[in-house]
Design a protein around this motif. Structure first.
Motif, short mmCIF file in Angstrom:
data_model
loop_
_atom_site.label_atom_id
_atom_site.label_comp_id
_atom_site.label_asym_id
_atom_site.label_seq_id
_atom_site.Cartn_x
_atom_site.Cartn_y
_atom_site.Cartn_z
N CYS A 79 44.50 36.96 50.75
CA CYS A 79 43.30 37.40 50.04
C CYS A 79 43.17 38.90 50.10
O CYS A 79 43.79 39.56 50.94
N VAL A 80 42.40 39.44 49.18
CA VAL A 80 42.03 40.85 49.19
C VAL A 80 40.56 40.93 48.82
O VAL A 80 40.09 40.25 47.93
N TRP A 81 39.82 41.74 49.58
CA TRP A 81 38.39 41.96 49.34
C TRP A 81 38.25 43.34 48.73
O TRP A 81 38.62 44.33 49.33
N ILE A 82 37.72 43.39 47.52
CA ILE A 82 37.50 44.64 46.80
C ILE A 82 35.99 44.81 46.64
O ILE A 82 35.31 43.92 46.13
N ASP A 83 35.48 45.97 47.07
CA ASP A 83 34.04 46.18 46.99
C ASP A 83 33.61 46.53 45.56
O ASP A 83 34.44 46.60 44.65
N SER A 84 32.33 46.71 45.37
CA SER A 84 31.78 46.95 44.02
C SER A 84 32.23 48.29 43.43
O SER A 84 32.07 48.52 42.24
N PHE A 85 32.82 49.14 44.25
CA PHE A 85 33.35 50.42 43.76
C PHE A 85 34.84 50.34 43.46
O PHE A 85 35.47 51.33 43.10
N GLY A 86 35.43 49.14 43.63
CA GLY A 86 36.85 48.94 43.36
C GLY A 86 37.75 49.33 44.52
O GLY A 86 38.97 49.40 44.37
N GLN A 115 28.77 37.03 47.24
CA GLN A 115 30.20 37.18 47.00
C GLN A 115 30.57 36.52 45.69
O GLN A 115 29.90 35.60 45.22
N SER A 116 31.66 36.95 45.12
CA SER A 116 32.31 36.21 44.05
C SER A 116 33.77 36.11 44.44
O SER A 116 34.31 37.00 45.08
N PHE A 117 34.39 35.00 44.09
CA PHE A 117 35.76 34.73 44.49
C PHE A 117 36.59 34.53 43.23
O PHE A 117 36.12 33.93 42.26
N GLY A 118 37.82 35.00 43.25
CA GLY A 118 38.69 34.85 42.09
C GLY A 118 40.01 34.20 42.47
O GLY A 118 40.55 34.45 43.53
N THR A 119 40.48 33.35 41.59
CA THR A 119 41.77 32.68 41.77
C THR A 119 42.40 32.47 40.40
O THR A 119 41.71 32.43 39.39
N ASP A 120 43.71 32.33 40.38
CA ASP A 120 44.41 32.06 39.12
C ASP A 120 44.79 30.59 38.98
O ASP A 120 45.51 30.20 38.07
N CYS A 121 44.30 29.74 39.87
CA CYS A 121 44.63 28.32 39.86
C CYS A 121 43.71 27.58 38.89
O CYS A 121 42.54 27.32 39.21
N LYS A 122 44.23 27.23 37.73
CA LYS A 122 43.42 26.59 36.70
C LYS A 122 42.84 25.26 37.16
O LYS A 122 41.70 24.92 36.83
N GLU A 123 43.60 24.48 37.93
CA GLU A 123 43.09 23.20 38.41
C GLU A 123 41.91 23.38 39.37
O GLU A 123 40.95 22.64 39.32
N LEU A 124 42.01 24.39 40.23
CA LEU A 124 40.92 24.64 41.18
C LEU A 124 39.67 25.10 40.44
O LEU A 124 38.56 24.63 40.74
#
Length: 86
Positions: free
Chosen positions: A17-24, A62-71
């Motif tokens: 995982c990588v955590w990116i803040d609101s400033f990028g 928080q918001s979380f991002g993934t590229d897994c279409k099934e998830l």
């Protein structure tokens, strides 16, 4: 952002995982391995759970991002949940 890895021929699965803040700006990067799960989708769910448990300790919003279409479908569409059955 998070991602899980899985192959049918190895003993372990992994996630990162990588955590990116609101400033990028990158605030945290992490990886973990665990005993191989039943499928790639199970591995993605394990990654999401691990990241959520750890990141929610730092900030409640928080918001979380993934590229897994099934998830993504499992979370957004309740009729997609049976696809997670082993």
């Amino acid at each position: 952002m998070l991602d899980g890895s899985w192959t049918s021929t190895t003993q372990f699965s992994g996630c990162g995982c990588v955590w990116i803040d609101s400033f990028g700006k990158i605030q945290f990067m992490g990886t973990r391995n665990y005993i191989r799960r039943e499928s790639g989708l199970h591995s993605e769910v394990e990654a999401l759970q691990w990241v959520m448990e750890n990141m929610l300790q730092h900030l409640k919003c928080q918001s979380f991002g993934t590229d897994c279409k099934e998830l993504i479908a499992m979370i957004k569409e309740s009729h997609a949940w049976p696809s997670f059955a082993t």
